[in-house]
Design a protein around this motif. Structure first.
Motif, PDB file in Angstrom:
ATOM      1  N   LYS A 154      10.903   5.133  -2.770  1.00  0.00           N
ATOM      2  CA  LYS A 154       9.537   5.772  -3.022  1.00  0.00           C
ATOM      3  C   LYS A 154       8.644   5.648  -1.742  1.00  0.00           C
ATOM      4  N   MET A 155       8.719   4.650  -1.095  1.00  0.00           N
ATOM      5  CA  MET A 155       8.004   4.630   0.215  1.00  0.00           C
ATOM      6  C   MET A 155       8.412   5.714   1.148  1.00  0.00           C
TER       7      MET A 155
ATOM      8  N   ALA B  95       9.943   8.533   0.756  1.00  0.00           N
ATOM      9  CA  ALA B  95       9.669  10.031  -0.045  1.00  0.00           C
ATOM     10  C   ALA B  95       8.361  10.196   0.055  1.00  0.00           C
ATOM     11  N   GLU B  96       7.125   9.352   0.252  1.00  0.00           N
ATOM     12  CA  GLU B  96       5.964   9.785   0.345  1.00  0.00           C
ATOM     13  C   GLU B  96       5.446  10.301   1.546  1.00  0.00           C
ATOM     14  N   PRO B  97       4.540  11.550   1.420  1.00  0.00           N
ATOM     15  CA  PRO B  97       4.222  12.200   2.767  1.00  0.00           C
ATOM     16  C   PRO B  97       3.263  11.377   3.423  1.00  0.00           C
ATOM     17  N   ARG B  98       2.921  11.467   4.771  1.00  0.00           N
ATOM     18  CA  ARG B  98       2.009  10.419   5.683  1.00  0.00           C
ATOM     19  C   ARG B  98       0.558  11.683   5.785  1.00  0.00           C
ATOM     20  N   TYR B  99      -0.412  11.209   5.510  1.00  0.00           N
ATOM     21  CA  TYR B  99      -1.848  11.849   5.513  1.00  0.00           C
ATOM     22  C   TYR B  99      -2.807  11.142   6.228  1.00  0.00           C
TER      23      TYR B  99
ATOM     24  N   GLN C 236       2.742  -0.164  -7.474  1.00  0.00           N
ATOM     25  CA  GLN C 236       4.022   0.383  -8.196  1.00  0.00           C
ATOM     26  C   GLN C 236       4.512  -0.698  -9.173  1.00  0.00           C
TER      27      GLN C 236
ATOM     28  N   LYS D 236      -4.808   4.142  -0.897  1.00  0.00           N
ATOM     29  CA  LYS D 236      -4.022   4.363  -1.865  1.00  0.00           C
ATOM     30  C   LYS D 236      -2.549   4.733  -1.460  1.00  0.00           C
ATOM     31  N   GLY D 237      -2.130   5.676  -0.734  1.00  0.00           N
ATOM     32  CA  GLY D 237      -0.821   6.154  -0.221  1.00  0.00           C
ATOM     33  C   GLY D 237      -0.431   5.144   0.994  1.00  0.00           C
TER      34      GLY D 237
ATOM     35  N   GLN E 275       4.204   0.107   5.589  1.00  0.00           N
ATOM     36  CA  GLN E 275       3.101   0.814   4.727  1.00  0.00           C
ATOM     37  C   GLN E 275       2.130   1.120   5.537  1.00  0.00           C
TER      38      GLN E 275
END
Length: 782
Positions: free
Chosen positions: A16-17, A19-23, A64, A75-76, A309
Motif C-alpha cells: 500500500k505504501m 503504491a501511493e503517489p507522492r504529493y 490503515q 493524511k497521505g 512514510q
C-alpha cells in the motif's frame, strides 16, 4: 531469530505504501499562516508553539486497518510538506516543476498552487527565515557558493538525537508538568515554558485523535478489530502517561518523531540506540508473557514502514546535494555500555532481522563495533549486508569514543553512549545540538583558485583573492602557501555566514517541542537553538580529500620533482579541459600515484590539508558558544560540487563528479585491493571526522554466498576496527543489475543502493548519480 517471519500484514502495508503517489502538501502551511495572522501581537516563540498545537489538533489524519503503529504529518504517505516559516521563495519559483525535475519528484494539485500563490506566499514573502538570511547576507553567501555551500538556510534544524528515554518515561503529559514546575523555578523566561506546555497539550490531543480514529476504523474492519482497539487504548494511554509496555514504547517513539518533523520540517531526527533504551520494555514483556519474539518483530517491522512514510521536500538545487530523500532516521545497535563493555541483546538481532526482511531505505541502520564485538552480532549483520540494501553501515567505537573525549571535551559516559544522526554524523544521545550540516567546503575548488589567480576555470570570474598562479610558483611549497591563504580566506567568509544563519534560526525558528526532549533546555529555560543543550557543536564537511591528495601528488611528482610536465603546460591543459592535451591527462591519471593504494606519502598529503583545515576550526566559536569541528562525508554533494570544479590535476575533466563518500578513493583508482584502501584511510587522523567520516566500498554478491566468504568479511571488519577507522559501508550489487535498472526502471522499483551515508531507491536517483554509483570499484575478494 531464523525461524521468525515477515507477516502478511507487513506485506500488505508495504505494498500500500509503495503504491501511493507522492504529493506536495500545503495543509500545514495553511494552518501555520492562519495562526500567525490571528496572533500578530505575540512573540515568535508563542506563534510557533500555537501553530504546531493547531496542526496537531487539525491536520487530517488516516490509519490503515492493518497498522500496528500509527501517526504521520499528512493524511497521505511520503508527502512533501510546504513549510512557510523556514522559506517559500524557492517553492514559488519551482512549484509547477516539482513533478518533472530531475531529482526527487512530487506530484502537485492545481488548486494547491492557486491557494499557495493567493493566500500563503503573499503573507510570508519577506518574513521567512530564508528571506531574513537573504536580506542580511545573501550576496556574500552567493559569492562563496562555488567553494562553500552554506546549509540550513531554508529549513529548521534537524540532525539531532532526542532524549528518547525521557520521552518514553514521561510522555507529553509528564513533560508538560515538568515545564510547569521549571517555570516556577525560572520566572524570568515564562514564554519558553508556556510554549513547551502548549505543544505538549497539542501532542496529547494528537494521540487522542488517533485513538478515536482507530475506534472508528475497528467498527468497520472486523478482521483487525481487536488489534485496532488495542492500539486505540495505547494511544489514549500515551496521552496521559509514559510508556509501560513494548508496544506502547514503540508507538510512543513514533509519535515523538512524527511531531518533531511537524515542528521543524527538517531531516535527520534520529532514534539512536534503540536496542538499549527499548530493552527494558521488551525484556519485561517477554519475561511476563505479554510478548513473543514474533510479535515484537511484527511491531518493529510496522515501525520500519513508518520510517519510510516521511520524506523531506527540498529545492531542486539541494535535491542534487541530498538526492533520494535521505530523511535520516538513524538507528544504532551494539557498541559499548557506560562501563566500556560490549553490549548487544535479542533486540539488536531483531532490528537486523527487520532490515533483512524489508530492505527499505529507512531507517538508516548502523552497527557499532569494538574489539570485543560478538561473532553472533557481526555474522547477523553480515547476512543483512549480503542482502544488498546498503545496510547496515558500521561505526568504530575504538576510533570515535576517545576522540570525542579528547578533541571535543565530551564526558566519557556521553561519548560511550554516542549515536549517529543523518548519514554518518556523530552525536551524543539526547543532550546535543550538533548542527552537523552547517556547511560543505570544497577543497578542490580552493586548490583550483590557488593555482589560477583566484579565477574560476569554468567562467573566468574572479571569485577569490589573487595569490598567484601555477605558472609563477617556483616550488611546490609556494603552491601550498597560496592554497593555504585561499583556504583561510574562504574559512573566514564561511564563518561570517554561519553567524548570520544561526542567529536567524534563533530569531525565526525556536523549537519548544524539540527543546523539551534535549537535556538541559528545560533546566536552563533556554531554547535549543539559543544554546540550551548540554553540548553545542557545529560541523563543517571537507570535500573531497581523495581528489585533493591525487591532484597534489600529481603536481608534486610530475611537475616539481620529476619535471615531466611543465607548469605552463599544466596551466594550459586545465584551462582547456585537456582538449588537445590528452597525453598530459593520461600522465596525470596513470603515472602519478593515487590515494587509496597504501602509498603513505600520497595519503599524508591529503591528511596534511585535512589536518590544517581541522586546526583552523579551533580558531572559531559558534553563535551558541560551542566549538566547530569537521567531517569527511558528502551525502550526494560530490556530484554537484564536481560540477563547480574545472579540470583538475588528478586528470579529472571539468564538471565530473568528485570522489564519493568522504574518505573513499576516487572510483577506479584504488587498484591494490580493499585492505590497501583501509590502510590509506587509516592515515586520516580521527580528529578530522568527529562530525562523521564516510568510507564507501562495493562488493559483488557472490562473495557472500559461502561461509568462507562471510568469515573473510568478518576478519576484514575486525581489521577495520583495529585500524581505528571511524566508518565503513557497503554496496553489494552487480554492475549489470544497475545498468539494467537504468534501462528498465520498472523492473527494479525495489532496488536500493548506498549513496553516501544513506540508502535510496536506485531508480529514484538522477542519471549522473546513477552513473557514478555504477562506476565505483567492485571487489570480488579480500
Amino acid at each position: 531469530m531464523k525461524d521468525l517471519k515477515k507477516t502478511e500484514r507487513i506485506d500488505i502495508l508495504k505494498d500500500k505504501m509503495l503504491a501511493e503517489p507522492r504529493y506536495a502538501s500545503i495543509e500545514q502551511a495553511r494552518i501555520i499562516t492562519r495562526v500567525y495572522k490571528e496572533n500578530e501581537d505575540k512573540s515568535t516563540v508563542l506563534k510557533r508553539a500555537l501553530s504546531l498545537k493547531a496542526a496537531l489538533e487539525e491536520l487530517e489524519i488516516a490509519v490503515q486497518p492493518e497498522e500496528l503503529i500509527v501517526g504521520n504529518r499528512t493524511k497521505g504517505v511520503r508527502a512533501g510538506v510546504v513549510f512557510p516559516e523556514s522559506g517559500l521563495k524557492w517553492i514559488n519559483e519551482e512549484f509547477e516543476t516539482l513533478p518533472t525535475r530531475p531529482q526527487d519528484k512530487f506530484q502537485v494539485r492545481e488548486e494547491d498552487i492557486r491557494e499557495f500563490r493567493e493566500e500563503i506566499y503573499p503573507y510570508w514573502h519577506g518574513r521567512s527565515m530564508e528571506d531574513v538570511i537573504s536580506q542580511n547576507y545573501g550576496p556574500e553567501i552567493s559569492a562563496m557558493a562555488k567553494v562553500v555551500k552554506i546549509n540550513q538556510k531554508d529549513h529548521a534544524q534537524g540532525h539531532i538525537c532526542p532524549d528518547t528515554k525521557l520521552w518514553l518515561e514521561l510522555g507529553p503529559a509528564g513533560l508538560a508538568e515538568k515545564a510547569r514546575q521549571a517555570k516556577e523555578q525560572h520566572p524570568d523566561n515564562p514564554e519558553f515554558y508556556d510554549a513547551v506546555i502548549l505543544v505538549m497539550e497539542g501532542a496529547r490531543t494528537f494521540m487522542r485523535r488517533y485513538a478515536r480514529l482507530l475506534e472508528k476504523t475497528a467498527a468497520e474492519n472486523e478482521a483487525y478489530r481487536d488489534d485496532l482497539l488495542d492500539l486505540a487504548d495505547i494511544c489514549e494511554a500515551l496521552a496521559d502517561r509514559g510508556a509501560q509496555t513494548f508496544h506502547e514504547a514503540v508507538q510512543s517513539l513514533w509519535f515523538l518523531f512524527t511531531i518533531l518533523h511537524m515542528e521543524s520540517n527538517a531531516s535527520s531526527f534520529s532514534p539512536g540506540r534503540m536496542d538499549q533504551y527499548l530493552w527494558p520494555y521488551y525484556e519485561k514483556d517477554i519475561r511476563e508473557g505479554r510478548l513473543t519474539e514474533q510479535k515484537a518483530l511484527e511491531i518493529l517491522e510496522a515501525l520500519w514502514l513508518k520510517f519510510n512514510q516521511i520524506v523531506y521536500l527540498r529545492n531542486q538545487h539541494s535535491a542534487k546535494y541530498f538526492a533520494g530523500f535521505p530523511i535520516g532516521f538513524n538507528i544504532a545497535i551494539g557498541g559499548v555500555d557506560e562501563e566500556g563493555n560490549d553490549t548487544y541483546n535479542d533486540l539488536s538481532l531483531l532490528l537486523l532481522k527487520a532490515q533483512y526482511d524489508l530492505g527499505l531505505p529507512q531507517p538508516n541502520l548502523s552497527v557499532r563495533l569494538n574489539r570485543n564485538t560478538s561473532r553472533e552480532l557481526l555474522q547477523d549483520a553480515i547476512q543483512v549486508v549480503a542482502k544488498g540494501s546498503g545496510m547496515p553501515q558500521f561505526f568504530n567505537d575504538e576510533a570515535i569514543i576517545h576522540t570525542m573525549v579528547q578533541d571535543l571535551g565530551i564526558e566519557e559516559k556521553d561519548a560511550r553512549d554516542y549515536a549517529i544522526v543523518g548519514c554518518v554524523e556523530l552525536t551524543t544521545h539526547g543532550n546535543n545540538l550538533g548542527w552537523s550540516d552547517a556547511a560543505m567546503f570544497n577543497l578542490n575548488k580552493a586548490l583550483e583558485l590557488a593555482m589560477n589567480h583566484g579565477k574560476c576555470l569554468l567562467t573566468g570570474e574572479q571569485i577569490g583573492p589573487d595569490f598567484g598562479g601555477i605558472e609563477e610558483f617556483e616550488t611546490f611549497e609556494e603552491l601550498e602557501e597560496a592554497f593555504r591563504k585561499t583556504i583561510d580566506h574562504f574559512i573566514d567568509e564561511m564563518m561570517k555566514a554561519e553567524v548570520v544563519v544561526e542567529k536567524a534560526h534563533q530569531d525565526c525558528l525556536p523549537t519548544a517541542f524539540l527543546s523539551a526532549v534535549i537535556d538541559d533546555c528545560l533546566d536552563k529555560g533556554l531554547d535549543v537553538t539559543a544554546g540550551g543543550a548540554k553540548y553545542n557543536l557545529s560541523g563543517i564537511q571537507m570535500i573531497q580529500v581523495a581528489n585533493l591528495a591525487d591532484s597534489l601528488a600529481a603536481i608534486k611528482e610530475l611537475v616539481y620533482d620529476e619535471k615531466r610536465i611543465s607548469r605552463e603546460e599544466l596551466k594550459q591543459a586545465l584551462a582547456e579541459n585537456f582538449e588537445g592535451h590528452e597525453i598530459t591527462q593520461t600522465m596525470l591519471l596513470k603515472r602519478a600515484p593515487k590515494y587509496g593504494n597504501d602509498i603513505q606519502w600520497v595519503d599524508d598529503l591529503g591528511a596534511k590539508w585535512a589536518g590544517y583545515f581541522r586546526e583552523r576550526m579551533k580558531d572559531y566559536t559558534n553563535y551558541r558558544g560551542g566549538p566547530y569541528h569537521t567531517g569527511m562525508y558528502t551525502v550526494s554533494a560530490h556530484v554537484p560540487m564536481g560540477e563547480n570544479v574545472g579540470a583538475s590535476a588528478d586528470g579529472r575533466k571539468a564538471k565530473e563528479p568528485l570522489a564519493d563518500g568522504g574518505m573513499s578513493p576516487v572510483y577506479g583508482r584504488d587498484m591494490t585491493g580493499p585492505t590497501a584502501v583501509l590502510k590509506s584511510v587509516s592515515r586520516m587522523d580521527d580528529s578530522f571526522t568527529t562530525n562523521g567520516g564516510l568510507l564507501n566500498m562495493k562488493f559483488l554478491p557472490e562473495f557472500f554466498r559461502t561461509q568462507t566468504g562471510r568469515d573473510k568479511f568478518e576478519h576484514f571488519l575486525r581489521a577495520f576496527v583495529d585500524l581505528e577507522i571511524p566508518h565503513i559501508q557497503f554496496n553489494v550489487v552487480n554492475r549489470e543489475d544497475l545498468i539494467d535498472a537504468q534501462i528498465h526502471p520498472e523492473r527494479h522499483q525495489s532496488l536500493t543502493v548506498r549513496v553516501a551515508g544513506y540508502t535510496a531507491y536506485f531508480t529514484e536517483l538522477a542519471g549522473k548519480l546513477q552513473d557514478e554509483i555504477i562506476e565505483r570499484t567492485s571487489y570480488a575478494d579480500i
